[in-house]
Design a protein around this motif. Structure first.
Motif, mmCIF file in Angstrom:
data_model
loop_
_atom_site.group_PDB
_atom_site.id
_atom_site.type_symbol
_atom_site.label_atom_id
_atom_site.label_comp_id
_atom_site.label_asym_id
_atom_site.label_seq_id
_atom_site.Cartn_x
_atom_site.Cartn_y
_atom_site.Cartn_z
ATOM 1 N N LEU A 209 -5.540 0.150 9.178
ATOM 2 C CA LEU A 209 -4.381 1.033 9.081
ATOM 3 C C LEU A 209 -4.861 2.473 8.975
ATOM 4 O O LEU A 209 -5.700 2.799 8.132
ATOM 5 N N ILE A 210 -4.317 3.335 9.824
ATOM 6 C CA ILE A 210 -4.673 4.754 9.787
ATOM 7 C C ILE A 210 -3.441 5.561 9.404
ATOM 8 O O ILE A 210 -2.467 5.613 10.146
ATOM 9 N N ASP A 211 -3.480 6.137 8.206
ATOM 10 C CA ASP A 211 -2.408 7.053 7.792
ATOM 11 C C ASP A 211 -2.964 8.449 7.995
ATOM 12 O O ASP A 211 -3.884 8.880 7.298
ATOM 13 N N VAL B 187 -4.762 -1.330 15.995
ATOM 14 C CA VAL B 187 -4.664 -0.703 14.672
ATOM 15 C C VAL B 187 -3.229 -0.265 14.433
ATOM 16 O O VAL B 187 -2.444 -0.081 15.366
ATOM 17 N N ARG B 188 -2.875 -0.121 13.155
ATOM 18 C CA ARG B 188 -1.600 0.501 12.798
ATOM 19 C C ARG B 188 -1.880 1.978 12.535
ATOM 20 O O ARG B 188 -2.935 2.336 12.025
ATOM 21 N N PHE B 189 -0.934 2.823 12.898
ATOM 22 C CA PHE B 189 -1.221 4.257 12.923
ATOM 23 C C PHE B 189 0.047 5.038 12.588
ATOM 24 O O PHE B 189 1.038 4.966 13.305
ATOM 25 N N SER B 190 0.023 5.756 11.469
ATOM 26 C CA SER B 190 1.192 6.518 11.011
ATOM 27 C C SER B 190 0.843 7.993 10.885
ATOM 28 O O SER B 190 0.211 8.411 9.916
ATOM 29 N N HIS C 178 -2.398 12.093 -2.143
ATOM 30 C CA HIS C 178 -2.930 13.283 -1.467
ATOM 31 C C HIS C 178 -2.184 14.508 -1.998
ATOM 32 O O HIS C 178 -0.983 14.433 -2.262
ATOM 33 N N TYR D 171 3.592 0.851 2.850
ATOM 34 C CA TYR D 171 3.329 -0.174 3.856
ATOM 35 C C TYR D 171 3.547 -1.549 3.246
ATOM 36 O O TYR D 171 2.927 -1.879 2.229
ATOM 37 N N TYR E 41 -7.587 2.694 6.120
ATOM 38 C CA TYR E 41 -7.650 1.552 5.208
ATOM 39 C C TYR E 41 -8.260 0.355 5.926
ATOM 40 O O TYR E 41 -7.754 -0.050 6.977
ATOM 41 N N ASP F 79 0.652 5.198 0.443
ATOM 42 C CA ASP F 79 -0.096 6.412 0.776
ATOM 43 C C ASP F 79 0.841 7.563 0.466
ATOM 44 O O ASP F 79 1.854 7.745 1.142
ATOM 45 N N ASP G 150 6.607 -1.507 12.208
ATOM 46 C CA ASP G 150 5.315 -1.124 12.773
ATOM 47 C C ASP G 150 5.104 -1.863 14.089
ATOM 48 O O ASP G 150 5.849 -2.779 14.433
ATOM 49 N N ARG G 151 4.093 -1.427 14.863
ATOM 50 C CA ARG G 151 3.828 -2.096 16.146
ATOM 51 C C ARG G 151 3.344 -3.518 15.960
ATOM 52 O O ARG G 151 3.547 -4.371 16.823
ATOM 53 N N VAL G 152 2.665 -3.776 14.848
ATOM 54 C CA VAL G 152 2.215 -5.132 14.578
ATOM 55 C C VAL G 152 3.367 -5.873 13.910
ATOM 56 O O VAL G 152 3.777 -5.509 12.811
ATOM 57 N N ARG H 221 -1.813 -0.996 -3.996
ATOM 58 C CA ARG H 221 -2.855 -0.005 -3.701
ATOM 59 C C ARG H 221 -2.140 1.348 -3.557
ATOM 60 O O ARG H 221 -1.023 1.411 -3.060
ATOM 61 N N THR I 135 -6.656 8.959 6.617
ATOM 62 C CA THR I 135 -6.945 8.023 5.538
ATOM 63 C C THR I 135 -6.935 6.643 6.184
ATOM 64 O O THR I 135 -5.887 6.159 6.610
ATOM 65 N N LEU J 177 0.845 -1.183 0.000
ATOM 66 C CA LEU J 177 0.000 0.000 0.000
ATOM 67 C C LEU J 177 0.885 1.238 0.000
ATOM 68 O O LEU J 177 1.792 1.356 0.827
#
Lengths: 343, 343, 343, 343
Positions: D174-176, D230-233, C235, C248, D248, C176, C297-299, C231, D246, C174
């Motif tokens: 996933l939160i970007d 969740v994953r968060f960037s 922006h 990602y 996902y 972004d 990442d944390r995961v 994907r 954004t 992915l």
């Protein structure tokens, strides 16, 4: 080509970093030492990641530098600190200073504008004022050159030839100046935060309080052969680089234009636009150029000169290298013909 | 509270959208019609997604609007178009116009600044100039009010009381103005692109060419009882909202300050800062307030007045609602006490 | 040094101007012709005042150019137009194209993404894909090189070595992406106005609609030896230059880092940061460098690669010159070692 | 209307100032006390000139405030300090806290994310989580409400209904996130300077380090009835206000859209756009609205949710007033229907 060995004191500020940026593609300079007091021991790319591609010396404390291997030293330290540091440097070392400490010839004027007595009056006397286009010969043979204020440079490029030629009323000069934020340095001040500054217009040091007035007074009075006091209103704008000075003079606009065009006809960095065309700071950002335009006002006998330059380049670090080139006997434009960056 | 029925002609531009924004929380106005010629049939939130939360009429062509159900009409159309449109509206309809078409009393002046003869001279004669604080009584009973230019409003707030009081030299007035980009409207021009405008300072319409000079000439000459010609240099800055006018006058600074402070002591939207303090456009963005500051220059006998306002609010749409409030017999400040948005 | 004679077609757009900016200090290129259809006859500094200091040919129509005196031609025209123009150029002329017309090998893919059949299929077949670091050998001997999309370049720098090495899950990629506004060109679109774009974040072409997906599909599938569909969510941000791709991947973060570090160890323009450090677009603006960082990442089993480059330089015009250097037998980095501009 | 007497602790920060801005036009709240420890004794307009038009109490130290005359207290202090201050306030005082101190229910989680043990565990237990739309009933009767993190609010508005409805894969979220700079407060940090931040994109707290993850974990796991990570960037952008997340998810896009549309159909501040339309931060800046859009990705079974809100309004101070309205028995939307400010 001979590589002149360069030291930069105060490399962790914006003017220091700009020196590194310009020297990176300079054909005849090589950085051999970088100082930053509180950041000594760090690599330059930790302080300025945009310099990551360069192979640079680690940041040192000033007293760790071996100046015997240095041909020329740029000093980009705060005023007051500077006079102490420069006083302690070897007397045969060529120095281009970017601070305010050696710009004013008169110790009383220094004390008036900077609030404390000068502690290295002898050096103050020795220093040559670094506005290259007007002090070329002195700079070539100078050991210590004092870089000008960035606002002071902009105003002088607009006004010096006009005062010399006697074509403007010396008692009616007004500079309304718009300055970008990097001129304030990498300092942690609330008014420099993005959230405070962006998207707005602010005034600063208005009402005759800006220190660059000391330089205007000194230089303009010297040229005119009588005291000249300009009015000067600085504004802080949401732009990172660039100064635009709108300079109001009482004079014949066409004569003003012709005088500037003639004065700068052979200058590699000063470009006078056709009469009536006016420049923008975006035209010169990232470069050592200064563009000037002249227009007539609706009230006859009044002209407006608009001068733009990049405060970090032509207004400080580019000017410093231009001076260093002269001091080292290199081509004056060496390393400085980079085109502006747009958009 | 009685809901006055409002129509907005030209709702797809920035001043039209600003009217909708302000009326959204106005206690006594209800929008019953919105026009936008080329976008007729569209919902307002397709044109301005930021208005998505409102329940608004669909955009119409002007001739589809039934004006019998309208109490007051805001007209936010381009000049020239405006005089044709307003001429065709019902003669009993209250109108607040935001264009330049009815600001100048003299048809010759209109033609001089706008390049074509006026085609609705009778309406031009009827219209009241919309600078609320100075035309309150006329506005209360007016049918047609002509909103001022946004730059013209800023300059007048700084200067009118000084000219009235006779405390400044009328032949030495200079306005160096810094304007945000929304004043140029939602028009597709290269110089308004983000890539061109952001991070820089540009001049525009300098040298006595800006059309708002027509308003300055008319109003200042009227107050002074003799012709007054100010000098006026506009700059375009990377900010979306706001005008800062740096106004240079030959006068005693303390007298200037006292005169402004006294003139505006009771005004809800005009705030005079303590002597020596100067405002920023960030202090008033998004609001109907105008802040003014005064400082003395280093050259005795010269003062600088700095006035800031939001061109879309106090400079146009907020002013329009303030006028509409008076025309409708509502509290003058109704719907307009929104605080500025900061940061 | 030999001065290779250069023509630039489409010099009135941002990528054309960026070519001129870079060639201005290139040691072995000289601009002999500039085209701009609608602006033919104008001087370049009327179109781009920031190039005022250069002595450049007047803008011409393409058919006025004498290509016999040209060694290499940069073509910075819109897609579709490009294939017609290039088809009509002399067959022995070296060409670096910056449009989308020759990036895709498969005519069906071209039609799918660009909405019309390709009219110069033979040239499409001939063209070499211009991602220098991965097509060096082909580029050296190519006559026609197709510059990559700027977003496509950014994503590929992050992903190609990972796909080649087989260290990531090909079905869980992915991107972004955050892009600056100059990537959209000097086009008069409402969403590109300062008033609309500044101070906010917008999405564009999301949901699999962005045309650079054609390049990702082609290149990644080719490397992987099986179809790969990433994907991709772009922006649009209020910055003039720069792309930051947050990529990602499902993979061991340390392996990802080691793979990139190894792949780019000898590359002059690609810099991999220490594990856990991430770059910003401000680190590379105005330069031909691409910086890459990797973090876990944390995961567990998920890594994030952040790649930044300047869309106008490494993403288009800098890349084009890098390719031209190879095609002309010049040092690959010639004229491209300019440091980024900061602040 | 009854005027509820309001105190604001920590009025010299951005969230404090935003509370004042919103209360300025609130029909049923009156500010009776403002605290700012280091700025005690100053007038609010010295700290925030944009509030100059308001008649506000002078800034005090907290222990100078007489809370017997206060109906509700907003606490906008840093975390850690907050728990000490709130612990010392009268136990019958209604409090809306904007810090992180009472958001997490589990003392161990607090210590994990904030690096020190909680010192007011009883209050932590008492506090109600302040995401109004999901805790309305508890908030109505709460004494102490803990405002959410601004990023945490944005992500939850996008995800809570999807998790509740069981329509997304809980192991593939996933939160970007793109955040404006005011979220970092009025703090003097180098990375927040205009010169450093403007015109670029930066990452921050990536790789699972952002503290708002504690809120995501707590809330999403509670809704799902199983641990959800969740994953968060997060990315820091040159905008003063606004967050765009954004998000996902692995799910049917149409189902995602329908679920959100249904969940928020009656919500005054949450607006779901038509399927395929996506919002921008410019659509909601300065307001209490949150806009959400959904689009399908090119890879079937994947959806993208884009949520935008203003971090200072819906993300903190607007949310706080919305909660206070409920606690005081006022209309929930009172004072909060201000339209966004555009452009």
């Amino acid at each position: 080509m001979t590589q002149h060995r360069i030291a930069i004191l105060g490399a962790s500020g914006y003017t220091g970093a700009e020196l590194v940026r310009l020297i990176a593609t300079h054909p005849a300079m090589k950085i051999v030492a970088l100082s930053a007091d509180r950041k000594a021991g760090m690599a330059m790319d930790q302080v300025f990641p945009f310099l990551r591609h360069l192979d640079l010396p680690v940041l040192q404390k000033i007293d760790e530098i071996d100046f015997s291997g240095v041909d020329l030293c740029f000093c980009a330290l705060p005023h007051a600190t500077t006079q102490v540091v420069v006083n302690a440097l070897p007397r045969n070392l060529k120095i281009v200073d970017l601070s305010a400490d050696f710009r004013l010839r008169d110790p009383a004027e220094y004390e008036k504008w900077y609030g404390q007595p000068h502690t290295a009056v002898e050096l103050q006397r020795e220093a040559v004022y670094g506005l290259t286009e007007f002090y070329r010969d002195e700079i070539k043979t100078a050991r210590l050159v004092a870089g000008t204020g960035c606002n002071a440079a902009t105003g002088q490029f607009a006004l010096r030839p006009l005062i010399s030629a006697g074509v403007i009323d010396l008692d009616n000069i007004l500079i309304d100046l718009k300055a970008g934020v990097s001129g304030a340095g990498r300092s942690l001040k609330e008014n420099l935060l993005h959230a405070e500054l962006s998207g707005g217009t602010h005034t600063y040091s208005m009402g005759g309080k800006h220190r660059h007035l000391g330089e205007f007074d000194q230089e303009f009075s010297k040229i005119a052969g009588r005291p000249v006091q300009v009015r000067f209103s600085p504004h802080l704008l949401p732009m990172n680089r660039g100064i635009l000075a709108t300079v109001y003079v009482k004079a014949d606009p066409q004569v003003v234009h012709a005088t500037l065009a003639k004065a700068y006809a052979a200058e590699p960095f000063l470009k006078v636009l056709p009469f009536g065309a006016l420049p923008s700071t975006r035209d010169i950002a990232g470069s050592n150029f200064c563009h000037l335009g002249v227009i007539g006002d609706r009230v006859p006998g009044h002209a407006v000169v608009v001068a733009v330059l990049d405060n970090l380049t032509k207004g400080s670090s580019g000017q410093a290298i231009q001076n260093a080139n002269l001091m080292l006997g290199i081509e004056e434009t060496a390393g400085l013909m980079l085109a502006p960056v747009f958009p």
